[in-house]
Design a protein around this motif. Sequence first.
Motif, PDB file in Angstrom:
ATOM      1  N   ASN A  20       0.348  -1.328  -0.298  1.00  0.00           N
ATOM      2  CA  ASN A  20       0.226   0.308   0.086  1.00  0.00           C
ATOM      3  C   ASN A  20       0.779   1.760   0.034  1.00  0.00           C
ATOM      4  O   ASN A  20       0.995   2.965  -1.095  1.00  0.00           O
ATOM      5  CB  ASN A  20      -0.925  -0.135   1.047  1.00  0.00           C
ATOM      6  CG  ASN A  20      -1.792  -1.115   1.443  1.00  0.00           C
ATOM      7  OD1 ASN A  20      -1.739  -2.266   0.472  1.00  0.00           O
ATOM      8  ND2 ASN A  20      -3.401  -0.589   1.255  1.00  0.00           N
ATOM      9  N   LEU A  24       0.546   4.357  -2.760  1.00  0.00           N
ATOM     10  CA  LEU A  24       0.017   5.752  -2.427  1.00  0.00           C
ATOM     11  C   LEU A  24       1.316   5.933  -3.170  1.00  0.00           C
ATOM     12  O   LEU A  24       0.682   7.720  -3.286  1.00  0.00           O
ATOM     13  CB  LEU A  24       0.450   5.908  -1.259  1.00  0.00           C
ATOM     14  CG  LEU A  24      -0.089   6.922   0.007  1.00  0.00           C
ATOM     15  CD1 LEU A  24      -1.435   7.593  -0.692  1.00  0.00           C
ATOM     16  CD2 LEU A  24      -0.115   7.014   0.625  1.00  0.00           C
ATOM     17  N   ALA A  28       0.561   9.828  -5.605  1.00  0.00           N
ATOM     18  CA  ALA A  28       0.993  11.319  -5.235  1.00  0.00           C
ATOM     19  C   ALA A  28       1.897  11.452  -5.990  1.00  0.00           C
ATOM     20  O   ALA A  28       2.238  12.601  -6.547  1.00  0.00           O
ATOM     21  CB  ALA A  28       1.910  11.116  -3.521  1.00  0.00           C
ATOM     22  N   PRO A  36       1.549  12.733  -0.529  1.00  0.00           N
ATOM     23  CA  PRO A  36       0.708  11.433   0.075  1.00  0.00           C
ATOM     24  C   PRO A  36      -1.013  12.635   0.445  1.00  0.00           C
ATOM     25  O   PRO A  36      -1.808  11.745   1.029  1.00  0.00           O
ATOM     26  CB  PRO A  36       1.296  10.463   1.154  1.00  0.00           C
ATOM     27  CG  PRO A  36       2.555  11.651   1.491  1.00  0.00           C
ATOM     28  CD  PRO A  36       3.436  12.983   0.537  1.00  0.00           C
ATOM     29  N   ALA A  37      -0.825  13.871   1.146  1.00  0.00           N
ATOM     30  CA  ALA A  37      -1.187  14.232   1.942  1.00  0.00           C
ATOM     31  C   ALA A  37      -3.019  14.747   0.892  1.00  0.00           C
ATOM     32  O   ALA A  37      -3.728  15.833   1.258  1.00  0.00           O
ATOM     33  CB  ALA A  37      -1.109  15.078   3.072  1.00  0.00           C
ATOM     34  N   HIS A  38      -2.644  15.449  -0.255  1.00  0.00           N
ATOM     35  CA  HIS A  38      -3.171  15.744  -0.612  1.00  0.00           C
ATOM     36  C   HIS A  38      -4.500  14.942  -1.456  1.00  0.00           C
ATOM     37  O   HIS A  38      -4.841  14.055  -1.511  1.00  0.00           O
ATOM     38  CB  HIS A  38      -2.208  15.951  -2.285  1.00  0.00           C
ATOM     39  CG  HIS A  38      -3.430  17.000  -3.495  1.00  0.00           C
ATOM     40  ND1 HIS A  38      -4.619  16.602  -4.148  1.00  0.00           N
ATOM     41  CD2 HIS A  38      -2.761  18.237  -4.191  1.00  0.00           C
ATOM     42  CE1 HIS A  38      -4.561  18.204  -5.009  1.00  0.00           C
ATOM     43  NE2 HIS A  38      -3.800  18.477  -4.962  1.00  0.00           N
ATOM     44  N   PRO A  39      -5.559  15.965  -1.192  1.00  0.00           N
ATOM     45  CA  PRO A  39      -6.807  15.496  -1.548  1.00  0.00           C
ATOM     46  C   PRO A  39      -7.488  13.965  -2.791  1.00  0.00           C
ATOM     47  O   PRO A  39      -7.815  13.400  -2.389  1.00  0.00           O
ATOM     48  CB  PRO A  39      -7.541  16.583  -1.417  1.00  0.00           C
ATOM     49  CG  PRO A  39      -6.970  17.778  -1.216  1.00  0.00           C
ATOM     50  CD  PRO A  39      -5.420  17.540  -1.638  1.00  0.00           C
ATOM     51  N   VAL A  41      -4.734  12.881  -3.163  1.00  0.00           N
ATOM     52  CA  VAL A  41      -4.232  11.400  -3.936  1.00  0.00           C
ATOM     53  C   VAL A  41      -5.109  10.792  -3.006  1.00  0.00           C
ATOM     54  O   VAL A  41      -5.444   9.356  -3.211  1.00  0.00           O
ATOM     55  CB  VAL A  41      -2.602  12.587  -3.643  1.00  0.00           C
ATOM     56  CG1 VAL A  41      -1.978  10.616  -2.854  1.00  0.00           C
ATOM     57  CG2 VAL A  41      -2.589  12.635  -4.107  1.00  0.00           C
ATOM     58  N   GLN A  42      -5.956  11.259  -1.937  1.00  0.00           N
ATOM     59  CA  GLN A  42      -6.090  10.182  -0.827  1.00  0.00           C
ATOM     60  C   GLN A  42      -7.260  10.008  -1.241  1.00  0.00           C
ATOM     61  O   GLN A  42      -7.708   8.494  -0.798  1.00  0.00           O
ATOM     62  CB  GLN A  42      -6.400  11.299   1.039  1.00  0.00           C
ATOM     63  CG  GLN A  42      -4.798  12.299   0.915  1.00  0.00           C
ATOM     64  CD  GLN A  42      -4.699  10.520   2.299  1.00  0.00           C
ATOM     65  OE1 GLN A  42      -5.342   9.730   2.470  1.00  0.00           O
ATOM     66  NE2 GLN A  42      -3.447  10.489   2.159  1.00  0.00           N
ATOM     67  N   TYR A  45      -6.525   6.986  -3.441  1.00  0.00           N
ATOM     68  CA  TYR A  45      -6.078   5.951  -3.100  1.00  0.00           C
ATOM     69  C   TYR A  45      -7.129   5.184  -1.761  1.00  0.00           C
ATOM     70  O   TYR A  45      -7.464   3.928  -2.200  1.00  0.00           O
ATOM     71  CB  TYR A  45      -5.183   6.290  -1.777  1.00  0.00           C
ATOM     72  CG  TYR A  45      -4.509   5.342  -0.540  1.00  0.00           C
ATOM     73  CD1 TYR A  45      -3.709   4.558  -1.007  1.00  0.00           C
ATOM     74  CD2 TYR A  45      -4.907   5.553   1.057  1.00  0.00           C
ATOM     75  CE1 TYR A  45      -3.097   3.438  -0.107  1.00  0.00           C
ATOM     76  CE2 TYR A  45      -4.292   4.117   0.776  1.00  0.00           C
ATOM     77  CZ  TYR A  45      -3.774   3.298   0.957  1.00  0.00           C
ATOM     78  OH  TYR A  45      -3.141   2.076   1.848  1.00  0.00           O
ATOM     79  N   ASP A  46      -7.884   6.221  -1.402  1.00  0.00           N
ATOM     80  CA  ASP A  46      -9.094   5.376  -0.641  1.00  0.00           C
ATOM     81  C   ASP A  46     -10.309   4.530  -1.605  1.00  0.00           C
ATOM     82  O   ASP A  46     -10.499   3.070  -1.669  1.00  0.00           O
ATOM     83  CB  ASP A  46     -10.168   6.789  -0.122  1.00  0.00           C
ATOM     84  CG  ASP A  46      -9.349   7.079   1.220  1.00  0.00           C
ATOM     85  OD1 ASP A  46      -8.573   6.359   1.663  1.00  0.00           O
ATOM     86  OD2 ASP A  46      -9.818   7.751   1.598  1.00  0.00           O
ATOM     87  N   ARG A 219     -14.136  20.790   0.775  1.00  0.00           N
ATOM     88  CA  ARG A 219     -14.531  19.559   1.747  1.00  0.00           C
ATOM     89  C   ARG A 219     -15.684  19.164   2.041  1.00  0.00           C
ATOM     90  O   ARG A 219     -15.699  17.763   2.286  1.00  0.00           O
ATOM     91  CB  ARG A 219     -13.287  20.064   2.820  1.00  0.00           C
ATOM     92  CG  ARG A 219     -11.829  20.182   2.436  1.00  0.00           C
ATOM     93  CD  ARG A 219     -10.632  20.086   4.230  1.00  0.00           C
ATOM     94  NE  ARG A 219      -9.897  20.307   3.236  1.00  0.00           N
ATOM     95  CZ  ARG A 219      -8.967  19.307   3.433  1.00  0.00           C
ATOM     96  NH1 ARG A 219      -9.280  17.314   3.083  1.00  0.00           N
ATOM     97  NH2 ARG A 219      -7.836  18.821   3.176  1.00  0.00           N
TER      98      ARG A 219
END
Length: 253
Positions: A20, A24, A28, A36-39, A41-42, A45-46, A219
């Motif tokens: 994983n 990720l 990213a 990797p914390a970019h919306p 990207v998340q 990934y999810d 968001r």
Amino acid sequence: MAGSIAIPESPRWLIDVGRNAEGLRVIADLHGGGDPAHPVVQMEYDEIVDKVTEERESGGDRTYAGMWKRYKRRVLLAMSSLAFAQLNGINVISYYAPRVFEEAGWIGRDAILMTGINSVIYLLSTIPTWVLVDRWGRRAILMSGAVVMALALVATGLWMRVDVAQTPSAVVICVIIFNAAFGYSWGPIPWLYPPECFLKPKEYLWRKWTRSLAKKNDRKDWMTLTIRIRSGIPSSEIMNLPDIDQQKMFKFV
């Protein structure tokens, strides 16, 4: 071959085999500039993790044979669209255009010149499809392109058979029309079919809308829509939800 060394592994495959973190990181690099914390990207990934988990828990057959049983018509449509993109005579023109022109009466450098003109027009013929693909639809473009290609190819053969003074010019015109019709239709459109055949309307709506919201860091609407879609609400009902900005929805759907 050298370029393939730099191609990253598929993030879905990495996540499917339990890698994983690597998956990720690839996402990213593709969507978040390495963050990797970019919306976006998340979200991506999810989505992949949820899909992989769902497939594992379902206990279904994940082989190609299983895919064929579940999605026989979709697989056939996706495969046949790309197959017919190669079986319509385009390879004869692409690979042997100079020889075709020589047999029609163009000799030496003239045959090469006609091949170059044909290639330039072929390239330009792909441009209208960018505008028409979502206005006319895929099927209309494929059918109209097939008709024009068939007529042009038959005409090419007939002109070469009669072999008259007008044959060289007529063959060039027919080949250019054939190539342009392919560039406008069967060249680009079949590549759209495989991903669209296997993308469910709910998934399409979620991907397109949430990506647009994530890029804007909206968001509130992003989380609201994600929860609504994952809860199984039909797309037609999502359009009427009071807590979704419908003007923005219509812009992206």
